[in-house]
Design a protein around this motif. Structure first.
Motif, PDB file in Angstrom:
ATOM      1  N   LYS A   1     -58.324  18.696  32.307  1.00 40.65           N
ATOM      2  CA  LYS A   1     -57.962  18.095  31.021  1.00 40.65           C
ATOM      3  C   LYS A   1     -59.206  17.905  30.149  1.00 40.65           C
ATOM      4  O   LYS A   1     -59.213  18.220  28.952  1.00 40.65           O
ATOM      5  CB  LYS A   1     -57.282  16.755  31.271  1.00 40.65           C
ATOM      6  CG  LYS A   1     -56.913  15.991  30.005  1.00 40.65           C
ATOM      7  CD  LYS A   1     -56.300  14.637  30.361  1.00 40.65           C
ATOM      8  CE  LYS A   1     -56.044  13.795  29.122  1.00 40.65           C
ATOM      9  NZ  LYS A   1     -55.525  12.437  29.467  1.00 40.65           N
ATOM     10  N   LYS A   2     -60.276  17.417  30.755  1.00 43.79           N
ATOM     11  CA  LYS A   2     -61.508  17.153  30.019  1.00 43.79           C
ATOM     12  C   LYS A   2     -62.130  18.455  29.513  1.00 43.79           C
ATOM     13  O   LYS A   2     -62.591  18.554  28.370  1.00 43.79           O
ATOM     14  CB  LYS A   2     -62.489  16.410  30.930  1.00 43.79           C
ATOM     15  CG  LYS A   2     -63.521  15.572  30.199  1.00 43.79           C
ATOM     16  CD  LYS A   2     -62.881  14.333  29.609  1.00 43.79           C
ATOM     17  CE  LYS A   2     -63.919  13.350  29.124  1.00 43.79           C
ATOM     18  NZ  LYS A   2     -63.312  12.186  28.457  1.00 43.79           N
TER      19      LYS A   2
ATOM     20  N   LYS B   1     -60.201  19.793  26.581  1.00 38.75           N
ATOM     21  CA  LYS B   1     -60.437  19.005  25.373  1.00 38.75           C
ATOM     22  C   LYS B   1     -61.780  19.370  24.736  1.00 38.75           C
ATOM     23  O   LYS B   1     -61.890  19.469  23.503  1.00 38.75           O
ATOM     24  CB  LYS B   1     -60.396  17.514  25.706  1.00 38.75           C
ATOM     25  CG  LYS B   1     -60.393  16.600  24.487  1.00 38.75           C
ATOM     26  CD  LYS B   1     -60.161  15.148  24.875  1.00 38.75           C
ATOM     27  CE  LYS B   1     -60.101  14.241  23.646  1.00 38.75           C
ATOM     28  NZ  LYS B   1     -59.883  12.821  24.028  1.00 38.75           N
TER      29      LYS B   1
ATOM     30  N   GLU C   1     -61.274  22.713  23.006  1.00 35.67           N
ATOM     31  CA  GLU C   1     -60.355  22.597  21.875  1.00 35.67           C
ATOM     32  C   GLU C   1     -61.039  21.963  20.662  1.00 35.67           C
ATOM     33  O   GLU C   1     -60.907  22.450  19.529  1.00 35.67           O
ATOM     34  CB  GLU C   1     -59.148  21.749  22.290  1.00 35.67           C
ATOM     35  CG  GLU C   1     -58.160  21.506  21.158  1.00 35.67           C
ATOM     36  CD  GLU C   1     -57.101  20.486  21.528  1.00 35.67           C
ATOM     37  OE1 GLU C   1     -56.304  20.136  20.642  1.00 35.67           O
ATOM     38  OE2 GLU C   1     -57.069  20.038  22.690  1.00 35.67           O
TER      39      GLU C   1
ATOM     40  N   SER D   1     -66.140  13.137  23.590  1.00 34.86           N
ATOM     41  CA  SER D   1     -65.214  12.628  24.616  1.00 34.86           C
ATOM     42  C   SER D   1     -65.925  12.374  25.945  1.00 34.86           C
ATOM     43  O   SER D   1     -65.428  11.612  26.789  1.00 34.86           O
ATOM     44  CB  SER D   1     -64.039  13.599  24.827  1.00 34.86           C
ATOM     45  OG  SER D   1     -64.508  14.822  25.358  1.00 34.86           O
TER      46      SER D   1
END
Length: 260
Positions: free
Chosen positions: A239-240, A243, A246, A252
């Motif tokens: 997920k990280k 992100k 993206e 983040s």
């Protein structure tokens, strides 16, 4: 007190033994720092960390080297998940168990599933393996080495409760120290097994089967979460990473964020 004796005695203390499952040195050190009293390796987690699926697809020497790295760098006892022994030859399985004991491991999980079929090893054959393994450990000075006999009756059996009881009694009589039954979750059946099997019962965390205090009341002596933590860490990493790509922004990385 040596690690083998310490680990064995943890199964008979006032508290349920909550085992932290590690897949590399970092995860093992983190679990130790958090306060876990013992570590169990997860074959699934180790396999995933090397880009493999679970199921004895890694060379045993490579798997053992990771376990040894963990054992040599933590102060708490380590139990090794060696699946079905990384061989179909009983003598080779016993040799693999002895090699695992020699690197300082306090115990093993060894299962009765066959890797080349969806069946369980015939009960008398598995009992002979347990007997020979225990005898070899005793001869080599590993009397307190903990054999956690995993039975996959709830994953593959047609009448799991009756078959679990039959296999559990037979495995304990053949030298197993404890019984591990992944997939078992019904309170009534857990009570039935803990009441009638004269060895510590180890259960695997599942959705809806998560609370140590409740399991202790049912007579469970050991509880582990298997690959659930490693899966959670991998999902967080994916997920990280997604992100970062993206957003094309690294902010983040500095946010405090729960694994979820």
């Amino acid at each position: 007190m040596n690690k083998m004796k310490e680990f064995k005695e943890l199964h008979f203390s006032d508290d349920l033994l909550f085992l932290g499952n590690a897949w590399d040195l970092l995860s093992a050190l983190t679990l130790e720092k958090a306060g876990f009293k013992a570590i169990g390796t997860t074959s699934w987690g180790i396999a995933n960390s090397l880009g493999y699926s679970d199921g004895e697809l890694i060379d045993f020497d490579r798997h053992l080297a990771i376990i040894q790295t963990i054992t040599e760098n933590v102060k708490i006892p380590v139990s090794a998940d060696i699946e079905a022994g990384y061989s179909e030859d009983p003598d080779q399985i016993i040799n693999n168990v002895l090699r695992t004991a020699e690197i300082g491991v306090a115990g093993i999980n060894i299962e009765d599933s066959l890797k080349k079929s969806n069946e369980l090893r015939e009960i008398t054959q598995h009992c002979k393996l347990m007997e020979k393994t225990r005898a070899a450990l005793d001869r080599s000075g590993y009397k307190d080495f903990y054999i956690n006999a995993r039975t996959d009756t709830y994953l593959k059996g047609k009448n799991p409760l009756l078959e679990t009881m039959e296999r559990a009694h037979a495995y304990v009589e053949s030298g197993a120290s404890g019984i591990f039954v992944p997939g078992l979750r019904e309170e009534k059946e857990i009570k039935e097994i803990t009441k009638n099997v004269s060895a510590p019962l180890n259960l695997l965390s599942l959705p809806g089967l998560t609370n140590c205090n409740m399991l202790k009341e049912l007579g469970v002596r050991r509880f582990s979460f298997g690959n659930a933590l490693s899966d959670s860490v991998i999902a967080y990493l994916e997920k990280k990473a997604g992100k970062l790509l993206e957003l094309k922004d690294t902010s983040s990385l500095y946010e405090k964020e729960a694994l979820g």
